[in-house]
Design an enzyme around this catalytic site. Structure first.
Site, PDB file in Angstrom:
ATOM      1  N   ASP A  15       0.814  -1.218   0.000  1.00 31.25           N
ATOM      2  CA  ASP A  15       0.000   0.000   0.000  1.00 31.25           C
ATOM      3  C   ASP A  15       0.846   1.267   0.000  1.00 31.25           C
ATOM      4  OD1 ASP A  15       0.946  -0.435   2.574  1.00 31.25           O
ATOM      5  OD2 ASP A  15      -1.022  -0.802   3.453  1.00 31.25           O
TER       6      ASP A  15
ATOM      7  N   ASN B 281      -6.888  -2.571  14.518  1.00 28.30           N
ATOM      8  CA  ASN B 281      -8.318  -2.793  14.216  1.00 28.30           C
ATOM      9  C   ASN B 281      -8.524  -4.008  13.306  1.00 28.30           C
ATOM     10  OD1 ASN B 281      -7.349  -1.846  11.768  1.00 28.30           O
ATOM     11  ND2 ASN B 281      -8.886  -0.247  11.518  1.00 28.30           N
TER      12      ASN B 281
ATOM     13  N   HIS C  14      -6.972  -4.596  10.434  1.00 30.32           N
ATOM     14  CA  HIS C  14      -6.772  -4.413   8.989  1.00 30.32           C
ATOM     15  C   HIS C  14      -5.544  -5.185   8.519  1.00 30.32           C
ATOM     16  CE1 HIS C  14      -4.284  -0.412   9.510  1.00 30.32           C
ATOM     17  NE2 HIS C  14      -3.494  -1.451   9.546  1.00 30.32           N
TER      18      HIS C  14
ATOM     19  N   GLU D 270      -9.492  -1.935   5.516  1.00 32.38           N
ATOM     20  CA  GLU D 270     -10.090  -1.605   6.798  1.00 32.38           C
ATOM     21  C   GLU D 270     -11.334  -2.469   7.060  1.00 32.38           C
ATOM     22  OE1 GLU D 270      -8.331   0.172   8.685  1.00 32.38           O
ATOM     23  OE2 GLU D 270      -7.865   2.161   7.935  1.00 32.38           O
TER      24      GLU D 270
HETATM   25  P1  PGA Z   1       2.735  -1.676  12.465  1.00 33.21           P
HETATM   26  O1  PGA Z   1       1.545  -1.583  11.428  1.00 33.21           O
HETATM   27  O2  PGA Z   1       3.711  -2.663  11.919  1.00 33.21           O
HETATM   28  O3  PGA Z   1       3.337  -0.278  12.479  1.00 33.21           O
HETATM   29  O4  PGA Z   1       2.177  -2.087  13.764  1.00 33.21           O
HETATM   30  C1  PGA Z   1       0.967  -2.760  10.950  1.00 33.21           C
HETATM   31  C2  PGA Z   1      -0.249  -2.468  10.128  1.00 33.21           C
HETATM   32  O5  PGA Z   1      -0.928  -1.460  10.376  1.00 33.21           O
HETATM   33  O6  PGA Z   1      -0.557  -3.255   9.232  1.00 33.21           O
END
Ligand code: PGA
Length: 230
Positions: free
Chosen positions: A63, A129, A131, A136
């Site tokens: 992304d 959350n 995702h 999302e």
């Molecule tokens: P993080 O993010 O590695 O910074 O915890 C993971 C994500 O949001 O997929």
């Protein structure tokens, strides 16, 4: 689904690099899907320090934010260049262009490239959350690369990386659930208490649109690496 419990994020990163090495040395890694975020930082550090040769591997990232250029320190293009690509050459690297004039066309271009280069391994983090990439809660399992409006939760978590005078993008481009599920193997990493709720949902074994990570239950080859004992 295989679960590997490690003692720390560092040990988890070592394990991920080991799994990537196995496929690379077996000649079965031509296309590698990469992720960003704090979870992946030690992974790329270890890849850079290793003797792994990625010059025959094509990389795709999950992304990218919309509206910030690759030169912006918070863009995922910048993150990848600085943590990995500038140190370890790949055959090709791809990331969505969040500066594209026509974002819908950019998503189609990216998804077409993915179809032409099927992912052998996809690395994944998990959002608090639930995702995966920027898919999302509520995202369809049929989704392909698309434009997404980030949720309050994701904005709250990721805004820590933006200074006060910078505006965090609230729109992004992301591979869809279906794009991710096409990968032959998924390596999912989740470290720290903040990921407990999402991992609990995954281990509960029920697919729910509200917790996109649970879509992974329908994939035949998933390895979860975590320091959480559930
Ligand atoms: P993080 O993010 O590695 O910074 O915890 C993971 C994500 O949001 O997929």
């Amino acid at each position: 689904m295989q679960t590997i419990v490690v003692e720390s994020k560092e040990q988890g990163a070592e394990k991920i690099v080991e799994l990537v090495r196995e496929e690379l040395e077996a000649g079965s890694l031509n296309v590698l899907g990469l992720a960003t975020g704090s979870t992946m930082e030690p992974v790329y550090e270890k890849m850079v320090a290793s003797d792994l040769d990625f010059t025959s591997v094509t990389a795709f990232n999950l992304d990218e934010y919309v509206g910030i250029p690759a030169t912006h320190k918070n863009s995922y293009a910048y993150y990848m260049n600085h943590l990995l690509f500038n140190e370890k050459p790949f055959k090709e690297t791809h990331i969505e262009n969040g500066m594209a004039e026509n974002l819908e066309e950019e998503c189609v271009r990216y998804e077409t490239l993915l179809k032409e280069n099927p992912l052998d391994i996809q690395l994944l983090g998990i959002g608090e959350n639930g995702h995966i990439a920027f898919n999302e809660p509520g995202t369809s399992p049929e989704s392909v690369t698309h434009v997404v409006e980030l949720t309050e939760s994701t904005i709250a978590v990721n805004s820590q990386y933006f200074t006060e005078d910078e505006t965090m993008p609230v729109t992004a481009l992301t591979m869809g659930i279906s794009s991710i599920m096409q990968a032959k193997k998924l390596i999912v990493a989740a470290f720290g208490e903040k990921k407990r709720a999402a991992l609990e949902k995954l281990f509960a074994g029920e697919v729910s649109t509200e917790w996109p990570v649970t879509y992974l239950l329908d994939h035949p080859n998933v390895v979860v690496i975590t320091d959480l004992k559930l």
